[in-house]
Design a protein around this motif. Structure first.
Motif, short mmCIF file in Angstrom:
data_model
loop_
_atom_site.label_atom_id
_atom_site.label_comp_id
_atom_site.label_asym_id
_atom_site.label_seq_id
_atom_site.Cartn_x
_atom_site.Cartn_y
_atom_site.Cartn_z
N LYS A 160 6.02 48.49 -1.22
CA LYS A 160 6.33 47.08 -1.06
C LYS A 160 5.09 46.23 -1.00
O LYS A 160 4.35 46.14 -1.94
CB LYS A 160 7.20 46.87 0.16
CG LYS A 160 8.53 47.58 0.00
CD LYS A 160 9.67 46.78 0.43
CE LYS A 160 9.97 45.61 -0.40
NZ LYS A 160 10.47 45.65 -1.68
N LYS A 161 4.86 45.62 0.18
CA LYS A 161 3.78 44.68 0.30
C LYS A 161 2.72 45.24 1.24
O LYS A 161 3.02 45.95 2.16
CB LYS A 161 4.32 43.36 0.85
CG LYS A 161 5.48 42.85 0.00
CD LYS A 161 6.00 41.58 0.57
CE LYS A 161 6.98 40.93 -0.36
NZ LYS A 161 8.17 41.69 -0.60
N ALA A 192 -1.54 42.66 5.79
CA ALA A 192 -2.86 42.09 5.61
C ALA A 192 -3.97 42.82 6.35
O ALA A 192 -4.98 43.14 5.77
CB ALA A 192 -2.84 40.63 6.04
N SER A 244 9.87 35.33 5.46
CA SER A 244 10.31 34.45 4.38
C SER A 244 10.48 33.01 4.89
O SER A 244 10.19 32.05 4.16
CB SER A 244 11.62 34.96 3.77
OG SER A 244 12.65 35.00 4.74
N ALA A 275 7.01 31.55 5.10
CA ALA A 275 6.45 31.28 3.77
C ALA A 275 7.11 30.10 3.06
O ALA A 275 6.45 29.41 2.27
CB ALA A 275 6.57 32.53 2.90
N VAL A 306 0.17 40.19 9.52
CA VAL A 306 0.20 39.21 8.44
C VAL A 306 -0.31 37.88 9.02
O VAL A 306 0.16 37.44 10.07
CB VAL A 306 1.63 39.03 7.89
CG1 VAL A 306 1.66 37.93 6.83
CG2 VAL A 306 2.15 40.34 7.31
N GLU A 323 -1.86 34.80 3.94
CA GLU A 323 -1.25 35.84 3.12
C GLU A 323 0.28 35.79 3.11
O GLU A 323 0.92 36.56 2.41
CB GLU A 323 -1.68 37.23 3.62
CG GLU A 323 -3.16 37.47 3.47
CD GLU A 323 -3.77 38.10 4.71
OE1 GLU A 323 -4.82 38.73 4.58
OE2 GLU A 323 -3.19 37.95 5.81
N ASP A 378 2.49 33.98 1.85
CA ASP A 378 3.19 33.69 0.60
C ASP A 378 3.61 34.98 -0.12
O ASP A 378 4.58 34.97 -0.89
CB ASP A 378 2.31 32.85 -0.33
CG ASP A 378 2.19 31.41 0.14
OD1 ASP A 378 2.99 31.02 1.03
OD2 ASP A 378 1.30 30.70 -0.35
N GLN A 379 2.92 36.06 0.13
CA GLN A 379 3.26 37.34 -0.50
C GLN A 379 4.62 37.86 -0.03
O GLN A 379 5.20 38.73 -0.68
CB GLN A 379 2.19 38.40 -0.16
CG GLN A 379 0.79 38.04 -0.58
CD GLN A 379 -0.21 39.07 -0.07
OE1 GLN A 379 0.05 40.27 -0.10
NE2 GLN A 379 -1.35 38.60 0.43
N TYR A 380 5.12 37.33 1.05
CA TYR A 380 6.33 37.85 1.67
C TYR A 380 7.52 36.90 1.52
O TYR A 380 8.55 37.08 2.16
CB TYR A 380 6.08 38.13 3.16
CG TYR A 380 4.94 39.09 3.38
CD1 TYR A 380 5.17 40.46 3.48
CD2 TYR A 380 3.63 38.64 3.45
CE1 TYR A 380 4.13 41.35 3.65
CE2 TYR A 380 2.58 39.52 3.62
CZ TYR A 380 2.83 40.87 3.72
OH TYR A 380 1.79 41.75 3.88
N ASP A 417 9.77 36.50 -0.68
CA ASP A 417 11.03 36.99 -1.24
C ASP A 417 11.58 38.22 -0.53
O ASP A 417 12.46 38.90 -1.04
CB ASP A 417 10.84 37.33 -2.73
CG ASP A 417 9.80 38.42 -2.96
OD1 ASP A 417 9.08 38.76 -2.00
OD2 ASP A 417 9.70 38.92 -4.10
#
Length: 356
Positions: free
Chosen positions: A3-4, A7, A273, A276, A322, A326, A328-330, A332
């Protein structure tokens, strides 16, 4: 990496937190991912008693464990994984451990609901020559050459989250502490971490402590009752599973964007989410949690233990954070998803397992 990428990745000192297992119908729920065959016919039988299955973290942990189990079945390393839940009841978890012993499992993985109540059952397993691997909500206060512990440093995690919240509110103000389940190792250690951080911020005061059992519904209900009684709240620290519920509670209580407290996140998709995509512009906080991929990691470690590899009795499990730059990476992430990192078997053997 799954996944992601979280950070900031940190290896924790040794500690942990959350739930259970089962054998007979009287011992709680049980889920078997058994493959045909037995340990004698190629592959080990592994039992897992999870002390709790009522939140997304534990559900993710079990899912990752099952995914790795399927891989290990295909390679012939294991023949069976059985998962049971103890529903936060020590006597049920003891029965489940004893069931696994009687059924001849090769190794027992335990997410303990107590630091000491399981000691007699763990000793029974050791006396029978069955290794026990403690994960997530440990450590337990029992030592034996056959007891292995893969733990998180909850005290350090809570210290880090609380310190960031205190910094963001300018070192002065009122905060709420959302706690987990009273009496659990995780809750005790995370509360200790909060208090350790507040020693450095004498002008920050805890105005309410709320036990939520790490669930959003209970957190929101309790906060809905408490917030009208408090004049001002500047920040909130949570142990996990209820950060987005806290956001909803503050909004329901009439807090506008400019007044929304600094809420420490819990790496759940619902919070990340929101942060973000919906949080006030420039909203600064931190999100951090234990890595639910410890369930998958435990399966690899279990096989190495059974294969006679030199595995440390006490191991540190990585967790991560996180930050705002950072998040914005999460954007969705699914609501119940928990940010996680996976590790290949070789990395686990070199970075996590090394014996002492």
């Amino acid at each position: 990496m799954r996944k992601k990428l979280l950070a900031v990745l940190m290896c924790a000192a040794l500690v942990v937190a959350m739930t259970a297992c089962g054998g007979s119908s009287d011992s709680g729920s049980e889920k078997s991912t058994s493959a045909s065959g037995s340990s004698e016919g190629g592959g080990y039988k592994i039992g897992f008693t999870d002390n709790y299955n009522g939140n997304s973290y534990h559900q993710s942990m079990e899912t990752f464990m099952q995914e790795v189990a399927e891989e290990l079945k295909a390679s012939g390393d294991i023949s069976e994984l059985t998962i049971a839940e103890a529903n936060q009841d020590a006597s049920t978890q003891i029965s489940q451990i004893e069931d696994f012993i009687m059924q001849g499992y090769d190794l027992i993985i335990v997410d303990p609901c107590s630091t000491s109540s399981l000691n007699s059952a763990v000793q029974e397993a050791c006396d029978a020559g069955i290794p026990v691997l403690i994960i997530n909500d440990g450590p337990i206060d029992y030592e034996n050459d056959l007891v292995y512990q893969l733990n998180f440093d909850f005290t350090d995690l809570a210290y880090t989250l609380t310190k960031e919240v205190c910094e963001q509110i300018g070192g002065s103000g009122n905060i709420i502490e959302l706690r987990g389940t009273a009496g659990t190792t995780c809750d005790t250690q995370m509360h200790e971490g909060v208090l350790n951080a507040l020693k450095e911020y004498p002008d920050v005061e805890i105005v309410s402590e709320i036990y939520t059992d790490w669930t959003g519904s209970k957190a929101q209900s309790e906060l809905n009752s408490v917030l009208p009684t408090l004049e001002k709240v500047d920040g909130l620290v949570t142990q996990g599973g209820d950060a987005y519920a806290a956001v909803q509670a503050f909004i329901s209580a009439g807090y506008k964007d400019a007044d929304l407290p600094v809420i420490a996140g819990d790496n759940r998709g619902s919070f990340l989410s929101w942060w973000a995509t919906e949080a006030p512009e420039g909203y600064e906080t931190i999100s951090g949690a234990c890595n639910p991929w410890d369930g998958g990691m435990a399966m690899y470690i279990a096989v190495d233990i059974l294969n006679g590899k030199d595995v440390a009795n006490n191991m540190n499990c990585p967790f991560g954070y996180v930050m705002a730059d950072e998040v914005d990476q999460y954007a969705d992430m699914a609501e119940d998803e928990v940010a996680s990192i996976s590790y290949d078997w070789e990395t686990i053997q070199t970075d996590i397992e090394p014996g002492k």
